[in-house]
Enzyme design. Sequence first.
Site, PDB file in Angstrom:
ATOM      1  N   LYS A  14       0.633  -1.180   0.061  1.00 48.66           N
ATOM      2  CA  LYS A  14      -0.080  -0.019   0.048  1.00 48.66           C
ATOM      3  C   LYS A  14       0.815   1.183  -0.145  1.00 48.66           C
ATOM      4  O   LYS A  14       0.793   1.995  -0.576  1.00 48.66           O
ATOM      5  CB  LYS A  14      -0.934   0.017   1.214  1.00 48.66           C
ATOM      6  CG  LYS A  14      -1.635  -1.141   1.458  1.00 48.66           C
ATOM      7  CD  LYS A  14      -2.587  -0.897   2.785  1.00 48.66           C
ATOM      8  CE  LYS A  14      -1.573  -1.032   4.324  1.00 48.66           C
ATOM      9  NZ  LYS A  14      -0.992  -2.288   4.469  1.00 48.66           N
ATOM     10  N   ARG A  89      -9.323   1.025   9.759  1.00 52.96           N
ATOM     11  CA  ARG A  89      -8.809  -0.194  10.036  1.00 52.96           C
ATOM     12  C   ARG A  89      -9.885  -1.306  10.685  1.00 52.96           C
ATOM     13  O   ARG A  89      -9.710  -2.210  11.102  1.00 52.96           O
ATOM     14  CB  ARG A  89      -7.654  -0.446  10.792  1.00 52.96           C
ATOM     15  CG  ARG A  89      -6.306  -0.402   9.880  1.00 52.96           C
ATOM     16  CD  ARG A  89      -5.000  -0.188  10.833  1.00 52.96           C
ATOM     17  NE  ARG A  89      -3.937  -0.935  10.291  1.00 52.96           N
ATOM     18  CZ  ARG A  89      -2.679  -0.775   9.796  1.00 52.96           C
ATOM     19  NH1 ARG A  89      -2.695   0.518   9.518  1.00 52.96           N
ATOM     20  NH2 ARG A  89      -1.933  -1.668   9.697  1.00 52.96           N
ATOM     21  N   ARG A 127      12.131  -5.294   4.615  1.00 54.91           N
ATOM     22  CA  ARG A 127      11.961  -3.937   4.323  1.00 54.91           C
ATOM     23  C   ARG A 127      12.968  -3.274   5.350  1.00 54.91           C
ATOM     24  O   ARG A 127      13.174  -3.567   6.539  1.00 54.91           O
ATOM     25  CB  ARG A 127      10.588  -3.562   4.852  1.00 54.91           C
ATOM     26  CG  ARG A 127      10.467  -1.881   4.959  1.00 54.91           C
ATOM     27  CD  ARG A 127       9.026  -1.769   5.008  1.00 54.91           C
ATOM     28  NE  ARG A 127       8.310  -2.125   6.199  1.00 54.91           N
ATOM     29  CZ  ARG A 127       6.788  -1.980   6.332  1.00 54.91           C
ATOM     30  NH1 ARG A 127       6.443  -1.274   5.432  1.00 54.91           N
ATOM     31  NH2 ARG A 127       6.317  -2.469   7.312  1.00 54.91           N
ATOM     32  N   ARG A 160      12.110  -1.866  10.658  1.00 55.32           N
ATOM     33  CA  ARG A 160      11.099  -1.186  11.719  1.00 55.32           C
ATOM     34  C   ARG A 160      10.810  -2.171  12.929  1.00 55.32           C
ATOM     35  O   ARG A 160      11.076  -3.608  12.731  1.00 55.32           O
ATOM     36  CB  ARG A 160       9.727  -1.138  10.952  1.00 55.32           C
ATOM     37  CG  ARG A 160       9.213   0.362  10.560  1.00 55.32           C
ATOM     38  CD  ARG A 160       8.151   0.385   9.849  1.00 55.32           C
ATOM     39  NE  ARG A 160       6.964  -0.229  10.253  1.00 55.32           N
ATOM     40  CZ  ARG A 160       5.684  -0.150   9.462  1.00 55.32           C
ATOM     41  NH1 ARG A 160       5.747   0.508   8.492  1.00 55.32           N
ATOM     42  NH2 ARG A 160       4.522  -0.944  10.024  1.00 55.32           N
ATOM     43  N   ARG A 171       0.385  -8.840  13.651  1.00 54.28           N
ATOM     44  CA  ARG A 171      -0.356  -7.625  12.749  1.00 54.28           C
ATOM     45  C   ARG A 171      -1.311  -8.380  11.957  1.00 54.28           C
ATOM     46  O   ARG A 171      -2.572  -8.128  11.583  1.00 54.28           O
ATOM     47  CB  ARG A 171       0.772  -7.020  12.325  1.00 54.28           C
ATOM     48  CG  ARG A 171       1.277  -5.989  13.296  1.00 54.28           C
ATOM     49  CD  ARG A 171       2.576  -5.639  12.398  1.00 54.28           C
ATOM     50  NE  ARG A 171       2.646  -4.805  11.194  1.00 54.28           N
ATOM     51  CZ  ARG A 171       3.617  -4.858  10.484  1.00 54.28           C
ATOM     52  NH1 ARG A 171       4.919  -5.185  10.957  1.00 54.28           N
ATOM     53  NH2 ARG A 171       3.794  -3.935   9.519  1.00 54.28           N
TER      54      ARG A 171
HETATM   55  P1  AP5 Z   1       4.998  -1.583   1.896  1.00 57.56           P
HETATM   56  O1  AP5 Z   1       4.397  -0.824   0.763  1.00 57.56           O
HETATM   57  O2  AP5 Z   1       5.677  -0.807   3.000  1.00 57.56           O
HETATM   58  O3  AP5 Z   1       3.599  -2.272   2.415  1.00 57.56           O
HETATM   59  P2  AP5 Z   1       2.416  -1.741   3.327  1.00 57.56           P
HETATM   60  O4  AP5 Z   1       1.195  -2.317   2.671  1.00 57.56           O
HETATM   61  O5  AP5 Z   1       2.487  -0.164   3.224  1.00 57.56           O
HETATM   62  O6  AP5 Z   1       2.465  -2.349   4.993  1.00 57.56           O
HETATM   63  P3  AP5 Z   1       2.967  -1.637   6.038  1.00 57.56           P
HETATM   64  O7  AP5 Z   1       3.473  -2.938   7.107  1.00 57.56           O
HETATM   65  O8  AP5 Z   1       3.580  -0.286   6.403  1.00 57.56           O
HETATM   66  O9  AP5 Z   1       1.547  -1.415   6.559  1.00 57.56           O
HETATM   67  P4  AP5 Z   1       0.874  -1.795   8.017  1.00 57.56           P
HETATM   68  O10 AP5 Z   1      -0.648  -1.644   7.672  1.00 57.56           O
HETATM   69  O11 AP5 Z   1       1.231  -2.955   8.675  1.00 57.56           O
HETATM   70  O12 AP5 Z   1       1.860  -0.632   8.922  1.00 57.56           O
HETATM   71  P5  AP5 Z   1       1.369   0.692   9.224  1.00 57.56           P
HETATM   72  O13 AP5 Z   1       2.748   1.723   9.252  1.00 57.56           O
HETATM   73  O14 AP5 Z   1       0.185   1.165   8.595  1.00 57.56           O
HETATM   74  O15 AP5 Z   1       5.908  -2.879   1.520  1.00 57.56           O
HETATM   75  C1  AP5 Z   1       6.546  -3.625   2.208  1.00 57.56           C
HETATM   76  C2  AP5 Z   1       7.840  -4.017   1.906  1.00 57.56           C
HETATM   77  O16 AP5 Z   1       7.576  -4.802   0.508  1.00 57.56           O
HETATM   78  C3  AP5 Z   1       8.699  -2.896   1.309  1.00 57.56           C
HETATM   79  O17 AP5 Z   1      10.062  -3.300   1.695  1.00 57.56           O
HETATM   80  C4  AP5 Z   1       8.422  -2.721  -0.301  1.00 57.56           C
HETATM   81  O18 AP5 Z   1       9.893  -2.307  -0.848  1.00 57.56           O
HETATM   82  C5  AP5 Z   1       8.383  -4.074  -0.739  1.00 57.56           C
HETATM   83  N1  AP5 Z   1       7.300  -4.363  -1.643  1.00 57.56           N
HETATM   84  C6  AP5 Z   1       6.175  -3.556  -1.774  1.00 57.56           C
HETATM   85  N2  AP5 Z   1       5.313  -3.925  -2.943  1.00 57.56           N
HETATM   86  C7  AP5 Z   1       6.224  -4.745  -3.492  1.00 57.56           C
HETATM   87  C8  AP5 Z   1       5.900  -5.406  -4.911  1.00 57.56           C
HETATM   88  N3  AP5 Z   1       5.063  -5.130  -5.861  1.00 57.56           N
HETATM   89  N4  AP5 Z   1       7.100  -6.079  -5.214  1.00 57.56           N
HETATM   90  C9  AP5 Z   1       8.233  -6.380  -4.548  1.00 57.56           C
HETATM   91  N5  AP5 Z   1       8.518  -5.808  -3.112  1.00 57.56           N
HETATM   92  C10 AP5 Z   1       7.280  -4.797  -2.842  1.00 57.56           C
HETATM   93  O19 AP5 Z   1       0.823   0.457  10.775  1.00 57.56           O
HETATM   94  C11 AP5 Z   1       1.730   0.200  11.862  1.00 57.56           C
HETATM   95  C12 AP5 Z   1       1.018   0.292  13.226  1.00 57.56           C
HETATM   96  O20 AP5 Z   1       0.364   1.428  13.509  1.00 57.56           O
HETATM   97  C13 AP5 Z   1      -0.052  -0.822  13.330  1.00 57.56           C
HETATM   98  O21 AP5 Z   1       0.107  -2.083  13.628  1.00 57.56           O
HETATM   99  C14 AP5 Z   1      -1.030  -0.200  14.429  1.00 57.56           C
HETATM  100  O22 AP5 Z   1      -0.388  -0.522  15.735  1.00 57.56           O
HETATM  101  C15 AP5 Z   1      -0.927   1.375  13.987  1.00 57.56           C
HETATM  102  N6  AP5 Z   1      -1.901   1.714  13.206  1.00 57.56           N
HETATM  103  C16 AP5 Z   1      -1.891   2.431  12.038  1.00 57.56           C
HETATM  104  N7  AP5 Z   1      -3.126   2.730  11.453  1.00 57.56           N
HETATM  105  C17 AP5 Z   1      -3.865   2.585  12.462  1.00 57.56           C
HETATM  106  C18 AP5 Z   1      -5.370   2.468  12.381  1.00 57.56           C
HETATM  107  N8  AP5 Z   1      -6.011   3.108  11.443  1.00 57.56           N
HETATM  108  N9  AP5 Z   1      -5.939   2.247  13.652  1.00 57.56           N
HETATM  109  C19 AP5 Z   1      -5.363   2.003  14.460  1.00 57.56           C
HETATM  110  N10 AP5 Z   1      -3.997   1.646  14.753  1.00 57.56           N
HETATM  111  C20 AP5 Z   1      -3.190   1.783  13.594  1.00 57.56           C
END
Ligand code: AP5
Length: 213
Positions: A14, A89, A127, A160, A171
Site C-alpha cells: 500500500k 482499519r 523492508r 522497523r 499484525r
Molecule cells: P509496503 O508498501 O511498505 O507495505 P504496506 O502495505 O504499506 O505495509 P505496512 O507494513 O507499512 O502496513 P501496516 O499496515 O502494517 O503498517 P502501518 O505503518 O500502517 O511494502 C512492504 C515491503 O515490501 C517494502 O520493503 C517494499 O519495498 C516491498 N514491496 C512492496 N510492494 C512490492 C512489490 N510489488 N514487489 C516487491 N516488493 C514490494 O501501521 C503500523 C501500526 O500502526 C499498526 O500495527 C497499528 O499499531 C498502528 N496503526 C496504523 N494505522 C492504524 C489505524 N487506522 N488504527 C489503529 N492503529 C493503527
Amino acid sequence: MKNLIFFGPPGAGKGTQAVSLSKKLGIPHIAMGDILREMVKQNNLLAERVKPYIQKGELVPDQLVIEIIKRRLDRLDCKEGFILDGFPRTIKQAEALDEYSGKERPIQKVINFVTPEDLIISRLTGRRVCRNCGANYHIKNMPPREEGICDRCRGDLYAREDDHEETIIKRLQVYNEETRPLIEYYNDKGILINFPGDLPLEEAQEKLFGLLK
Ligand code: AP5
C-alpha cells in the site's frame, strides 16, 4: 476530486504504491502508521500511550486515530483528493470516515491489495526504512545503491521495530480479525477494487495509474 483508500494487510505494498501514485496524481498520501510513528518520537504522554500498541502489533484505539484523521483531512491540501493508507482499519473507523466525509467528498475507490501471506512475511522482514526521510527499501526487491544507506538523503536504513516475524504474525491476525471485514463493507457500497498485490513493482505502478488517472 479523487478520494482514495489503499487497503490491504501489512506488507501488501500500500505504502510503496501510494508514494508514487500520490506524486503522479498530485494528491497527498496520508499514512496513519507514519503519523503514529512520528507521534511516538515526541517525548510526551501521548507518545507513551501510543507506543505499546505499535510495538505489539495491536491497533491504536479508534477514538484517537479518528481524531487524527479528521484533523489531517481538514487541511487545504486534501481539497482535490487524498490517498488514505492504513485508515480505516475497523468498521468503527470506516463509519466515522463516512460520517465525516459525508456526501460532499465521499470515498470514491478502495483499492484492495490482495497479497498472499508468505509473500507478506518475506516483504516485511526484508523492508528497510530511512531514519531521516522515511524512504522505503527492500533488501532484495528494492535495494538501495549502497547497503544500509538511503539513495535520496544518505540517511541510515533500519528495520522497523514491528517488522519482526513474531509481531508480523500478530499484525496479520489483527488484520484478519478487525480489518478484513471492511472488504465486505466497501464491496457492499460498490467501490471496492481488488488489485493483485504480488505484481512486480513497476507493473503494479503502471496498472494502478491506468486505473486511477
Ligand atoms: P509496503 O508498501 O511498505 O507495505 P504496506 O502495505 O504499506 O505495509 P505496512 O507494513 O507499512 O502496513 P501496516 O499496515 O502494517 O503498517 P502501518 O505503518 O500502517 O511494502 C512492504 C515491503 O515490501 C517494502 O520493503 C517494499 O519495498 C516491498 N514491496 C512492496 N510492494 C512490492 C512489490 N510489488 N514487489 C516487491 N516488493 C514490494 O501501521 C503500523 C501500526 O500502526 C499498526 O500495527 C497499528 O499499531 C498502528 N496503526 C496504523 N494505522 C492504524 C489505524 N487506522 N488504527 C489503529 N492503529 C493503527
